[in-house]
Design an enzyme around this catalytic site. Structure first.
Site, PDB file in Angstrom:
ATOM      1  N   ARG A  71       0.796  -1.264   0.126  1.00  0.00           N
ATOM      2  CA  ARG A  71       0.050   0.224  -0.069  1.00  0.00           C
ATOM      3  C   ARG A  71       1.120   1.407   0.136  1.00  0.00           C
ATOM      4  O   ARG A  71       0.417   2.229  -0.373  1.00  0.00           O
ATOM      5  CB  ARG A  71      -1.208  -0.010   1.314  1.00  0.00           C
ATOM      6  CG  ARG A  71      -2.080  -0.969   0.937  1.00  0.00           C
ATOM      7  CD  ARG A  71      -3.246  -0.748   2.285  1.00  0.00           C
ATOM      8  NE  ARG A  71      -2.735  -1.545   3.120  1.00  0.00           N
ATOM      9  CZ  ARG A  71      -3.189  -2.483   3.459  1.00  0.00           C
ATOM     10  NH1 ARG A  71      -3.074  -3.370   2.634  1.00  0.00           N
ATOM     11  NH2 ARG A  71      -2.684  -2.523   4.721  1.00  0.00           N
ATOM     12  N   TYR A  75       0.067   4.525  -2.251  1.00  0.00           N
ATOM     13  CA  TYR A  75      -0.128   6.039  -2.249  1.00  0.00           C
ATOM     14  C   TYR A  75       0.930   6.714  -2.379  1.00  0.00           C
ATOM     15  O   TYR A  75       0.921   8.092  -2.772  1.00  0.00           O
ATOM     16  CB  TYR A  75       0.395   5.933  -0.456  1.00  0.00           C
ATOM     17  CG  TYR A  75      -1.130   5.397   0.259  1.00  0.00           C
ATOM     18  CD1 TYR A  75      -2.113   4.703  -0.012  1.00  0.00           C
ATOM     19  CD2 TYR A  75      -0.665   4.529   1.934  1.00  0.00           C
ATOM     20  CE1 TYR A  75      -3.336   4.433   0.414  1.00  0.00           C
ATOM     21  CE2 TYR A  75      -1.661   3.784   1.808  1.00  0.00           C
ATOM     22  CZ  TYR A  75      -2.451   3.593   1.881  1.00  0.00           C
ATOM     23  OH  TYR A  75      -3.527   2.459   2.151  1.00  0.00           O
ATOM     24  N   TYR A  97     -13.093  10.401   1.238  1.00  0.00           N
ATOM     25  CA  TYR A  97     -14.841  10.524   2.000  1.00  0.00           C
ATOM     26  C   TYR A  97     -14.106  10.335   3.589  1.00  0.00           C
ATOM     27  O   TYR A  97     -13.004  10.372   3.267  1.00  0.00           O
ATOM     28  CB  TYR A  97     -15.305   9.130   1.212  1.00  0.00           C
ATOM     29  CG  TYR A  97     -14.381   7.442   2.534  1.00  0.00           C
ATOM     30  CD1 TYR A  97     -13.168   7.015   1.976  1.00  0.00           C
ATOM     31  CD2 TYR A  97     -14.907   7.638   3.589  1.00  0.00           C
ATOM     32  CE1 TYR A  97     -12.531   6.104   2.369  1.00  0.00           C
ATOM     33  CE2 TYR A  97     -13.764   6.602   4.329  1.00  0.00           C
ATOM     34  CZ  TYR A  97     -13.161   5.981   4.102  1.00  0.00           C
ATOM     35  OH  TYR A  97     -12.471   5.112   4.756  1.00  0.00           O
TER      36      TYR A  97
HETATM   37  C1  LIG Z   1      -8.405   4.937   5.701  1.00  0.00           C
HETATM   38  S1  LIG Z   1      -9.154   5.622   6.901  1.00  0.00           S
HETATM   39  C2  LIG Z   1      -9.733   6.403   5.858  1.00  0.00           C
HETATM   40  C3  LIG Z   1     -10.946   6.893   7.792  1.00  0.00           C
HETATM   41  C4  LIG Z   1     -12.114   9.263   6.959  1.00  0.00           C
HETATM   42  N1  LIG Z   1     -11.435   9.103   6.637  1.00  0.00           N
HETATM   43  C5  LIG Z   1     -12.494   9.523   7.548  1.00  0.00           C
HETATM   44  O1  LIG Z   1     -12.301  10.534   8.050  1.00  0.00           O
HETATM   45  O2  LIG Z   1     -13.435   8.389   8.337  1.00  0.00           O
HETATM   46  C6  LIG Z   1     -10.658   3.763   6.495  1.00  0.00           C
HETATM   47  C7  LIG Z   1     -11.338   3.348   8.388  1.00  0.00           C
HETATM   48  O3  LIG Z   1     -12.050   4.658   8.524  1.00  0.00           O
HETATM   49  C8  LIG Z   1     -13.210   3.563   9.784  1.00  0.00           C
HETATM   50  N2  LIG Z   1     -14.125   3.871   8.626  1.00  0.00           N
HETATM   51  C9  LIG Z   1     -14.154   3.838   7.478  1.00  0.00           C
HETATM   52  N3  LIG Z   1     -15.945   4.007   6.934  1.00  0.00           N
HETATM   53  C10 LIG Z   1     -16.729   3.881   8.427  1.00  0.00           C
HETATM   54  C11 LIG Z   1     -17.951   3.587   8.497  1.00  0.00           C
HETATM   55  N4  LIG Z   1     -18.506   3.744   7.038  1.00  0.00           N
HETATM   56  N5  LIG Z   1     -18.083   3.856   9.085  1.00  0.00           N
HETATM   57  C12 LIG Z   1     -17.546   3.133  10.416  1.00  0.00           C
HETATM   58  N6  LIG Z   1     -15.622   3.708  10.519  1.00  0.00           N
HETATM   59  C13 LIG Z   1     -16.174   3.538   9.023  1.00  0.00           C
HETATM   60  C14 LIG Z   1     -12.584   2.246   9.714  1.00  0.00           C
HETATM   61  O4  LIG Z   1     -12.128   1.759  10.176  1.00  0.00           O
HETATM   62  C15 LIG Z   1     -12.059   2.189   8.388  1.00  0.00           C
HETATM   63  O5  LIG Z   1     -11.707   0.805   8.518  1.00  0.00           O
END
Ligand SMILES: C[S@@+](CC[C@H](N)C(=O)[O-])C[C@H]1O[C@@H](n2cnc3c(N)ncnc32)[C@H](O)[C@@H]1O
Length: 267
Positions: A71, A75, A97
């Site tokens: 990864r 990136y 997102y």
């Molecule tokens: C790479 S991070 C991105 C987080 C994102 N930038 C944010 O602001 O929430 C990915 C992690 O965010 C969390 N995540 C992403 N989508 C989610 C969702 N729909 N509900 C809960 N947690 C979420 C999970 O822990 C996932 O493994």
């Protein structure tokens, strides 16, 4: 010195289609020359394409079917794609997102690089998974504090949870995955995590598997299970683990004494 032509703004689209983006972020998307994007589902990407005629998904930089790819390389390639257009003099938006800078390194790396090269670069905040979690679960994290870690980092390093606060473990779906090439974990790795957590929490402590809804018509996933059952739980790339406090707050008598007050004075 005149500012170089070309700029970068990293914005968050929020967790839910169209409704959680800020007015400012939307206006940057609408007026950008190019919008790079990374969003978890097709609806949001289609919606972004209605806002701007040049939306380019970064999704293709992830390992494709059968490919093994670190990864970190993914990136780096994403940052290069973004910076190439900034260097071409374009006003670039990177729409990620959630919050673009929360548990998301591409925006931070790209902004740092762009600034280093003399371009205007900034980040605008967005509604993160964590912001949705507190809202959906009806928890004020200020009531007893909270800690937040990437699940694998929590396992690999000497982090100490405070069982009187809320503990969030992000990326629980890849907990213990050290190769940076896999997108899942396994029950053995989760068992190691559970045994680690048992130093601070009882085995039957109720934890929450949380997934914010990505469409207004969906409900969030809020599943309460005993900590001991985590290795068998269904986890995905969007699951966040919340471990509520198992203990009540304890007074810091030394600080209270220095302040000349007692626990009774705090009401
Ligand atoms: C790479 S991070 C991105 C987080 C994102 N930038 C944010 O602001 O929430 C990915 C992690 O965010 C969390 N995540 C992403 N989508 C989610 C969702 N729909 N509900 C809960 N947690 C979420 C999970 O822990 C996932 O493994």
């Amino acid at each position: 010195m005149t500012q170089k032509k070309g700029s970068l703004v990293c914005v968050g689209t929020g967790m839910q289609l169209a409704g959680q983006i800020t007015v400012l972020a939307k206006s940057y998307i609408e007026s950008a020359d190019i919008v790079f994007t990374l969003v978890p589902e097709a609806y949001t990407e289609r919606w972004l394409k209605k806002l701007n005629g040049d939306v380019r998904s970064l999704q293709g930089y992830y390992a494709q079917e059968g490919e093994v790819k670190n990864r970190r390389n993914t990136y780096d390639e994403m940052v290069t794609a973004i910076l190439t257009e900034v260097r071409n003099g374009q006003n670039v938006v990177c729409a990620l997102y959630g919050h673009p800078g929360v548990f998301a390194c591409v925006s931070h790396l790209a902004i740092e690089q762009a600034k280093e090269e003399g371009y205007n670069a900034q980040m605008l905040p967005g509604v993160s998974a964590e912001a949705c979690l507190w809202a959906d679960l009806g928890i004020d994290p200020g009531s007893c504090g909270h800690q937040s870690y990437e699940a694998s980092q929590f396992m690999f390093f000497e982090h100490k949870p405070d069982p009187s606060t809320h503990l969030l473990l992000w990326q629980i779906g890849i907990a213990g995955e050290h190769t940076l090439t896999q997108f899942n974990t396994c029950s053995d790795k989760l068992q190691v995590l559970v045994e680690h957590l048992l130093q601070w929490y009882p085995v039957d402590h109720k934890v929450v598997l949380y997934e914010a809804a990505s469409l207004p018509t969906q409900a969030p996933r809020i599943e309460r299970i005993s900590l001991s059952l985590l290795p068998q739980a269904q986890l995905s790339g969007i699951t966040t683990l919340l471990i509520p406090p198992s203990q009540t707050l304890t007074y810091n008598e030394a600080v209270l004494t220095k302040l000349g007050i007692t626990a009774g004075d705090l009401g």
